[in-house]
Design a protein around this motif. Structure first.
Motif, short mmCIF file in Angstrom:
data_model
loop_
_atom_site.label_atom_id
_atom_site.label_comp_id
_atom_site.label_asym_id
_atom_site.label_seq_id
_atom_site.Cartn_x
_atom_site.Cartn_y
_atom_site.Cartn_z
N GLU A 99 -35.67 41.88 34.49
CA GLU A 99 -34.36 42.33 34.01
C GLU A 99 -34.06 43.75 34.49
O GLU A 99 -32.96 44.05 34.95
CB GLU A 99 -34.30 42.27 32.48
CG GLU A 99 -34.28 40.87 31.93
CD GLU A 99 -34.38 40.81 30.43
OE1 GLU A 99 -33.99 39.76 29.88
OE2 GLU A 99 -34.87 41.76 29.78
N ASP B 117 -43.85 38.58 28.55
CA ASP B 117 -42.68 39.36 28.12
C ASP B 117 -42.47 40.56 29.02
O ASP B 117 -41.34 40.93 29.34
CB ASP B 117 -42.83 39.82 26.66
CG ASP B 117 -42.72 38.68 25.66
OD1 ASP B 117 -42.27 37.58 26.05
OD2 ASP B 117 -43.09 38.89 24.49
N VAL C 236 -40.78 39.48 32.23
CA VAL C 236 -39.34 39.27 32.01
C VAL C 236 -38.63 40.61 31.95
O VAL C 236 -37.58 40.80 32.58
CB VAL C 236 -39.09 38.46 30.72
CG1 VAL C 236 -37.61 38.44 30.37
CG2 VAL C 236 -39.60 37.03 30.88
N VAL D 3 -34.68 36.73 36.71
CA VAL D 3 -34.89 36.73 35.26
C VAL D 3 -35.12 35.30 34.77
O VAL D 3 -36.00 35.06 33.94
CB VAL D 3 -33.70 37.40 34.53
CG1 VAL D 3 -33.78 37.17 33.03
CG2 VAL D 3 -33.67 38.89 34.84
N LYS D 4 -34.35 34.35 35.31
CA LYS D 4 -34.54 32.95 34.92
C LYS D 4 -35.95 32.48 35.24
O LYS D 4 -36.61 31.86 34.40
CB LYS D 4 -33.51 32.08 35.64
CG LYS D 4 -33.61 30.60 35.29
CD LYS D 4 -32.59 29.79 36.05
CE LYS D 4 -32.78 28.31 35.80
NZ LYS D 4 -31.85 27.49 36.60
N ALA E 294 -42.57 32.74 31.47
CA ALA E 294 -42.95 33.25 30.15
C ALA E 294 -42.99 32.11 29.13
O ALA E 294 -43.91 32.05 28.30
CB ALA E 294 -41.98 34.33 29.69
N ASN E 295 -42.02 31.21 29.19
CA ASN E 295 -42.00 30.07 28.27
C ASN E 295 -43.19 29.16 28.49
O ASN E 295 -43.80 28.68 27.53
CB ASN E 295 -40.69 29.29 28.39
CG ASN E 295 -39.53 30.00 27.76
OD1 ASN E 295 -39.69 30.84 26.89
ND2 ASN E 295 -38.33 29.68 28.22
N ARG F 175 -38.40 34.06 32.87
CA ARG F 175 -38.32 33.44 31.54
C ARG F 175 -38.99 32.07 31.53
O ARG F 175 -39.67 31.71 30.57
CB ARG F 175 -36.87 33.33 31.09
CG ARG F 175 -36.31 34.65 30.64
CD ARG F 175 -35.02 34.50 29.86
NE ARG F 175 -34.65 35.82 29.35
CZ ARG F 175 -33.45 36.33 29.44
NH1 ARG F 175 -32.48 35.64 29.99
NH2 ARG F 175 -33.20 37.53 28.95
N THR G 151 -48.69 36.29 25.98
CA THR G 151 -47.27 36.49 25.65
C THR G 151 -46.82 37.90 25.99
O THR G 151 -45.73 38.10 26.52
CB THR G 151 -47.03 36.18 24.16
OG1 THR G 151 -47.43 34.83 23.91
CG2 THR G 151 -45.57 36.35 23.79
#
Length: 152
Positions: free
Chosen positions: A99, A92, A95, A41-42, A48-49, A45, A88
């Motif tokens: 998860e 998303d 991510v 997940v990290k 994604a960022n 993310r 995006t």
């Protein structure tokens, strides 16, 4: 020969009966699954960022061009915003899938502490939750992609 086969048969039967994980083994497996899920997940993310930051930079460039130009700049701005929305939405989604798969991995490890019908039910529940979560992620991504397509 027959006497030799009896102990072998007993050992084979015990091995086939299945070994239930000890609570400490289950706890270690669950902790490892949680760690793996958190790392996945990290990473998702971070990706994604980075994607969102790049998309934001593209929009800022287009906005500067728009402020200094004409209709072509407006088209470029709209396209950049749409592209940013698409990027995006995809990030998303990545991510959400990370998860979801992390939660499934943890649930699966917890199921290993069970046997028989209880284990089967536990795994079925985890698989059902995985399917629902993935379907929700797909639906959310697809809605965002449709919004981006209509934005242009």
């Amino acid at each position: 020969m027959k006497k030799l086969m009896i102990p072998v048969a007993i050992v084979a039967a015990l091995m086939l009966a299945g070994c239930k994980e000890t609570p400490s083994e289950t706890a270690e497996d669950v902790a490892e699954a949680r760690k793996d899920a958190a790392e996945d997940v990290k990473e998702a993310r971070v990706d994604a960022n980075e994607t969102a930051n790049q998309a934001g930079a593209d929009v800022a460039d287009a906005q500067r061009d728009y402020a200094n130009a004409d209709q072509n700049a407006l088209t470029k701005l709209t396209k950049a915003e749409s592209d940013a929305m698409i990027a995006t939405a995809k990030a998303d989604y990545d991510v959400a899938i990370a998860e979801t798969e992390g939660r499934y991995g943890i649930a699966e490890e917890k199921c290993d502490a069970l046997n028989g019908a209880d284990k089967d039910a536990c795994i079925s529940t985890a698989e059902a939750a995985l399917a629902v979560d993935k379907a929700a992620a797909v639906a959310k991504r697809d809605q965002k992609l449709a919004d981006a397509e209509h934005y242009e």
